[in-house]
Design a protein around this motif. Structure first.
Motif, short mmCIF file in Angstrom:
data_model
loop_
_atom_site.label_atom_id
_atom_site.label_comp_id
_atom_site.label_asym_id
_atom_site.label_seq_id
_atom_site.Cartn_x
_atom_site.Cartn_y
_atom_site.Cartn_z
N LEU A 151 0.83 -1.20 0.00
CA LEU A 151 0.00 0.00 0.00
C LEU A 151 0.87 1.25 0.00
N ASN A 152 0.48 2.23 -0.82
CA ASN A 152 1.23 3.49 -0.85
C ASN A 152 0.38 4.64 -0.33
N TRP A 165 3.95 10.96 10.64
CA TRP A 165 2.89 10.26 11.35
C TRP A 165 2.69 8.84 10.82
N VAL A 166 2.71 8.67 9.49
CA VAL A 166 2.52 7.33 8.94
C VAL A 166 3.72 6.44 9.28
N THR A 167 4.90 7.01 9.33
CA THR A 167 6.08 6.24 9.75
C THR A 167 5.90 5.75 11.18
N MET A 168 5.40 6.62 12.06
CA MET A 168 5.13 6.23 13.44
C MET A 168 4.07 5.13 13.48
N LEU A 169 3.02 5.29 12.69
CA LEU A 169 1.95 4.29 12.63
C LEU A 169 2.50 2.94 12.20
N SER A 170 3.30 2.93 11.14
CA SER A 170 3.82 1.66 10.60
C SER A 170 4.68 0.93 11.62
N ARG A 171 5.48 1.69 12.37
CA ARG A 171 6.34 1.07 13.39
C ARG A 171 5.52 0.58 14.58
N SER A 172 4.44 1.28 14.88
CA SER A 172 3.61 0.91 16.04
C SER A 172 2.80 -0.36 15.78
N VAL A 173 2.29 -0.50 14.56
CA VAL A 173 1.41 -1.65 14.27
C VAL A 173 2.13 -2.78 13.55
N GLY A 174 3.41 -2.58 13.20
CA GLY A 174 4.16 -3.63 12.51
C GLY A 174 3.80 -3.77 11.05
N ALA A 175 3.51 -2.65 10.40
CA ALA A 175 3.18 -2.66 8.97
C ALA A 175 4.24 -1.86 8.21
N GLU A 176 4.15 -1.91 6.90
CA GLU A 176 5.08 -1.14 6.07
C GLU A 176 4.31 -0.54 4.90
N PHE A 177 4.52 0.76 4.68
CA PHE A 177 3.84 1.47 3.60
C PHE A 177 4.87 2.12 2.68
N THR A 178 4.49 2.31 1.43
CA THR A 178 5.36 2.97 0.46
C THR A 178 4.99 4.45 0.40
N HIS A 179 5.98 5.31 0.61
CA HIS A 179 5.76 6.76 0.67
C HIS A 179 5.94 7.40 -0.70
N ILE A 180 4.96 8.22 -1.10
CA ILE A 180 5.05 8.99 -2.35
C ILE A 180 4.83 10.47 -2.02
N PRO A 181 5.90 11.28 -2.07
CA PRO A 181 5.76 12.70 -1.73
C PRO A 181 5.19 13.53 -2.87
N PHE A 182 4.46 14.59 -2.50
CA PHE A 182 3.87 15.52 -3.46
C PHE A 182 4.25 16.94 -3.07
N LYS A 183 4.13 17.86 -4.01
CA LYS A 183 4.46 19.26 -3.74
C LYS A 183 3.36 19.97 -2.96
N GLY A 184 2.14 19.46 -3.07
CA GLY A 184 1.03 20.09 -2.36
C GLY A 184 -0.08 19.08 -2.13
N MET A 185 -0.91 19.34 -1.13
CA MET A 185 -2.01 18.42 -0.81
C MET A 185 -3.02 18.31 -1.95
N PRO A 186 -3.32 19.39 -2.69
CA PRO A 186 -4.25 19.22 -3.82
C PRO A 186 -3.78 18.16 -4.81
N ASP A 187 -2.46 18.09 -5.06
CA ASP A 187 -1.92 17.08 -5.97
C ASP A 187 -2.10 15.68 -5.40
#
Length: 325
Positions: A151-152, A165-187
């Motif tokens: 999941l990304n 926050w998602v990094t903290m979540l993944s470490r807390s629940v033992g999951a792993e997510f793929t991060h995709i950065p954007f220049k702005g929230m609308p994008d």
């Protein structure tokens, strides 16, 4: 003799009263400026202009909003540092700014700022595409634990609030997510609507219109309690996940060294502004709850608590900021 002493006391009192009145009003005898370290037109800018408009009516002085975007909030902080510590120049601050500090380490909000008051809190929604297979937050977490990295999610950039926050979540629940950065929230929201992302943790003011139109689905509110704006939506805690909430707070501060009486007078004036009925209406429209600080120490406690979890995540995961200002 008694009459002479009475006359002297009366004269001294008459001299003291104008001095006291001057001391109370001199802090706001000139125009005020509020620096917004972000571009005009965004959520922080709109809120600040609402406050400035009401504040200038109360203080009988112009209150100018000065946008200083760039450098991941650094340009705005530099502008404040160059201003006198007299309470005439303020700066709008928020949770995202603190996240940037943690990962960039180019300024220190607690050491550089004289905190005045928080003025609002906006909950964050955990949103997925309308066609997503996941109906609950718990289902998504269970899937992510079985299929690491499948999941990304989108964020405003490496080292930003959403990424931390998602990094903290993944470490807390033992999951792993793929991060995709954007220049702005609308994008990021556009990519989510089109199904290019699996989820985005997004401030309610940005996500709610898409949820109401059926273009996105909210799985939960990332707080310990439900939101009055979506009372039927479960909280993160109700979904069985116990991590620090991701809530977007906003507030105002002055330069460190500003006299405490001036800070307190500013706090009282802003509290009165936020209590105006029209202000509540305007904040409700954006999904924000008015929340002011009882004193500057309360605001400081909020910043320290958020800094604590952000700093731990950034250090443990070796995250460095690459976010746009």
């Amino acid at each position: 003799m008694i009459r002479r002493r009475t006359l002297i006391a009366t004269a001294l009192a008459s001299q003291a009263i104008p001095r006291m009145a001057w001391a109370q009003s001199s802090a706001f005898s000139r125009p005020l400026k509020i620096i917004v370290p972000l571009q005009a037109g965004g959520s922080a800018d709109i809120s600040t202009r609402l406050i400035a408009n009401s504040l200038q009516h109360r203080l009988k002085q112009p209150v100018i909003v000065d946008n200083k975007p760039g450098g991941s909030f650094v340009i705005g902080m530099q502008a404040l540092a160059m201003a006198p510590a007299d309470g005439q120049t303020l700066i709008s601050i928020n949770t995202g700014m603190l996240a940037s500090q943690v990962t960039m380490k180019r300024y220190d909000m607690l050491k550089s700022l004289a905190l005045i008051t928080q003025y609002s809190k906006t909950p964050t929604l955990f949103v997925v595409p309308a066609q997503s297979r996941f109906k609950t937050f718990a289902e998504l977490i269970a899937f992510a634990k079985k299929k690491p990295g499948k999941l990304n999610f989108g964020s405003l950039g490496t080292g930003g609030l959403e990424h931390l926050w998602v990094t903290m979540l993944s470490r807390s629940v033992g999951a792993e997510f793929t991060h995709i950065p954007f220049k702005g929230m609308p994008d990021a929201i556009t990519a989510l609507v089109q199904g290019e992302l699996d989820f985005v943790p997004c401030v309610m003011s940005s996500a709610l219109p898409f949820v109401q139109k059926g273009m996105l689905r909210a799985l939960c509110v990332l707080s310990d309690e439900r939101s009055a704006f979506l009372p039927d939506l479960a909280s993160m805690k109700e979904q069985g996940v116990n991590v620090p909430p991701m809530e977007f707070w906003s507030g105002l501060a002055a330069r460190q060294g500003t006299p405490l009486p001036v800070i307190e007078q500013l706090r009282q004036e802003i509290v009165k502004v936020m209590a105006e009925p029209d202000m509540k209406l305007r904040m409700d429209e954006r999904g924000a709850t008015i929340l002011t600080s009882a004193n500057s120490d309360n605001f400081s406690t909020l910043l320290k608590a958020d800094w604590s979890w952000m700093n731990k995540v950034a250090q443990d995961a070796s995250i460095r900021a690459e976010i746009a200002g």
